[in-house]
Design a protein around this motif. Sequence first.
Motif, PDB file in Angstrom:
ATOM      1  N   UNK A  56       0.864  -1.183   0.000  1.00  0.00           N
ATOM      2  CA  UNK A  56       0.000   0.000   0.000  1.00  0.00           C
ATOM      3  C   UNK A  56       0.898   1.228   0.000  1.00  0.00           C
ATOM      4  N   UNK A  57       0.759   2.030  -1.036  1.00  0.00           N
ATOM      5  CA  UNK A  57       1.514   3.281  -1.140  1.00  0.00           C
ATOM      6  C   UNK A  57       0.581   4.427  -0.780  1.00  0.00           C
ATOM      7  N   UNK A  58       1.017   5.245   0.153  1.00  0.00           N
ATOM      8  CA  UNK A  58       0.173   6.330   0.640  1.00  0.00           C
ATOM      9  C   UNK A  58       0.752   7.676   0.263  1.00  0.00           C
ATOM     10  N   UNK A  59      -0.124   8.601  -0.030  1.00  0.00           N
ATOM     11  CA  UNK A  59       0.297   9.964  -0.313  1.00  0.00           C
ATOM     12  C   UNK A  59      -0.363  10.903   0.681  1.00  0.00           C
ATOM     13  N   UNK A  60       0.294  12.010   0.921  1.00  0.00           N
ATOM     14  CA  UNK A  60      -0.250  13.023   1.802  1.00  0.00           C
ATOM     15  C   UNK A  60      -0.557  12.501   3.195  1.00  0.00           C
ATOM     16  N   UNK A  61      -1.591  13.023   3.765  1.00  0.00           N
ATOM     17  CA  UNK A  61      -1.947  12.662   5.135  1.00  0.00           C
ATOM     18  C   UNK A  61      -2.578  11.276   5.235  1.00  0.00           C
ATOM     19  N   UNK A  62      -2.759  10.596   4.089  1.00  0.00           N
ATOM     20  CA  UNK A  62      -3.315   9.243   4.134  1.00  0.00           C
ATOM     21  C   UNK A  62      -2.379   8.282   4.843  1.00  0.00           C
TER      22      UNK A  62
END
Length: 114
Positions: free
Chosen positions: A21-27
């Motif tokens: 799982x690749x997350x961006x920003x505040x995710x």
Amino acid sequence: VQLQASGGGLVQPGGSLRLSCAASGSAFSALMGWFRQAPGKQRELVASVTSGGSTYYADSVKGRFTISRDNTKNTVHLTMNSLKPEDTAVYYCSGGRLGIYTYWGQGTLVTVSS
């Protein structure tokens, strides 16, 4: 702000898969979890990991699944070993805090079948 899950597929019973799982920003949150939803069943929490490294596993996957996170790359992984047909489901990556999950990925299908 998004979560991108990958790594699902078809595997034989007893096999292994690694979900990412690749997350961006505040995710990419203090609490990251993997949920799954099988056909006709409710979504359930499979495993979670905090920013400090504390983990939780559902009883059904203890000893077979391992969750990990890389805080430098904003990624979360779920390594699944000794897979069983009952592990077949759509797996979702999620992020949140204090037990509340706010961000959700699109899901990746895992099918365990011979």
